[in-house]
Write an enzyme that holds these catalytic residues in place. Structure first.
Site, PDB file in Angstrom:
ATOM      1  CD  GLU A  27     -97.409 -14.193  85.031  1.00  0.00           C
ATOM      2  OE1 GLU A  27     -98.250 -14.862  85.653  1.00  0.00           O
ATOM      3  OE2 GLU A  27     -96.439 -13.623  85.584  1.00  0.00           O
TER       4      GLU A  27
ATOM      5  CG  HIS B 289     -93.391 -16.778  84.138  1.00  0.00           C
ATOM      6  ND1 HIS B 289     -94.675 -16.364  83.907  1.00  0.00           N
ATOM      7  CD2 HIS B 289     -93.433 -17.560  85.253  1.00  0.00           C
ATOM      8  CE1 HIS B 289     -95.474 -16.872  84.828  1.00  0.00           C
ATOM      9  NE2 HIS B 289     -94.749 -17.600  85.662  1.00  0.00           N
TER      10      HIS B 289
ATOM     11  CD  GLU C   1     -94.429 -21.601  85.502  1.00  0.00           C
ATOM     12  OE1 GLU C   1     -94.649 -21.468  86.706  1.00  0.00           O
ATOM     13  OE2 GLU C   1     -94.223 -20.645  84.744  1.00  0.00           O
TER      14      GLU C   1
ATOM     15  N   GLY D 153    -102.318 -19.512  87.807  1.00  0.00           N
ATOM     16  CA  GLY D 153    -103.196 -18.519  88.402  1.00  0.00           C
ATOM     17  C   GLY D 153    -104.669 -18.761  88.149  1.00  0.00           C
TER      18      GLY D 153
ATOM     19  CG  ASN E 153     -92.455 -15.865  89.663  1.00  0.00           C
ATOM     20  OD1 ASN E 153     -91.971 -14.767  89.903  1.00  0.00           O
ATOM     21  ND2 ASN E 153     -93.068 -16.144  88.520  1.00  0.00           N
TER      22      ASN E 153
ATOM     23  CB  SER F 134    -102.834 -23.863  90.341  1.00  0.00           C
ATOM     24  OG  SER F 134    -103.287 -22.755  89.593  1.00  0.00           O
TER      25      SER F 134
ATOM     26  CE  LYS G 182     -96.728 -15.725  88.709  1.00  0.00           C
ATOM     27  NZ  LYS G 182     -97.942 -16.226  88.009  1.00  0.00           N
TER      28      LYS G 182
END
Length: 252
Positions: A99, A97, A169, A175, A11, A215, A13
């Site tokens: 985010e 996701h 996730e 991150g 991904n 990660s 991003k």
């Protein structure tokens, strides 16, 4: 047990301009070793058509978009529909996701509609779920993830559910440099599979690919992927470096 697809999905991003995306794709191709794993590149919209043309002759390398709109067409300035993605050669779409949930307020009721739109175009959703740190610390992660999975997916027929890839996730590991331990990852993946088993039966549950994201690096991928219910990874930062991404693929 049904043979499940092993997948490593990158991904990107909101990274990589047009030339950088082209170069990264070619570098990934150059470093790919023969593998039974399916490799997916999840790119920003500007790269989709070009990446599709670069990877078109590589059977185990596929293209994903990072989002889509739930409607087929209309006055939704700045949005991209599932049919538009399909026309660019996309085969997978990342949905839900953390985010998108955090910064754009997406809820599972909306994500369910996006999943339907993607399936309606013959593509496969990669559905993301997972808990924040406060939920993990309160010990309520299983309840939260169960609610996410049920709301987004359990309206589907068994046939359509088998076309969905699930990505667990933990938000606290995305991150941050923190990673769920292999035991924590296995525990949640087994929990997700048990939810599907209770709703759809063991045969369907055993056929669903569940990825871990958060990660993942070359140094921890092999240990994570060795768990019986972890079928691969959804890779963020490490997918931006071809050598790291290919090393994760090689972890299988």
């Amino acid at each position: 047990m049904t043979k499940r697809k092993q997948i490593v999905a990158g991904n990107w991003k909101m990274n990589m301009d047009y030339e950088q995306g082209r170069d990264l794709t070619k570098a990934v191709i150059d470093g790919l070793q023969p593998s039974d794993a399916l490799v997916i590149l999840g790119t920003p919209f500007i790269h989709l058509r070009n990446v599709a043309s670069i990877i078109k002759d590589i059977s185990n390398l596929k293209l994903a978009a990072q989002n889509c709109h739930q409607e087929e067409s209309g006055a939704y300035t700045g949005e991209v529909s599932a049919s538009m993605l399909k026309s660019c050669g996309v085969e997978y779409v990342i949905l839900g996701h953390s985010e998108r949930r955090e910064y754009f307020g997406e809820k599972d009721e909306l994500i369910a509609k996006k999943i339907d739109a993607v399936l309606g175009q013959g593509m496969e959703p990669i559905y993301c779920c997972g808990e924040k740190l406060d939920v993990r610390e309160s010990g309520k992660q299983n309840e939260l993830v169960a609610e996410q999975v049920k709301t987004a997916l359990f309206h589907l027929s068994a046939e359509d559910l088998q076309k969905v890839v699930i990505a667990y996730e933990p938000v606290w590991a995305i991150g941050t440099g923190k990673t769920a331990s292999p035991a924590q990852a296995q525990e949640m993946h087994a929990h997700i599979r048990s939810l599907i088993r209770d709703q759809y039966g063991a045969e369907i549950a055993d056929s669903i690919t569940i990825l871990y994201g958060g990660s993942v690096k070359p140094g921890n991928a092999k240990e994570l992927f060795a768990n019986p219910d972890v079928d691969g990874g959804l890779i963020g930062g490490a997918s931006l470096k071809a050598a790291d991404f290919n090393a994760i693929v090689d972890s299988f």
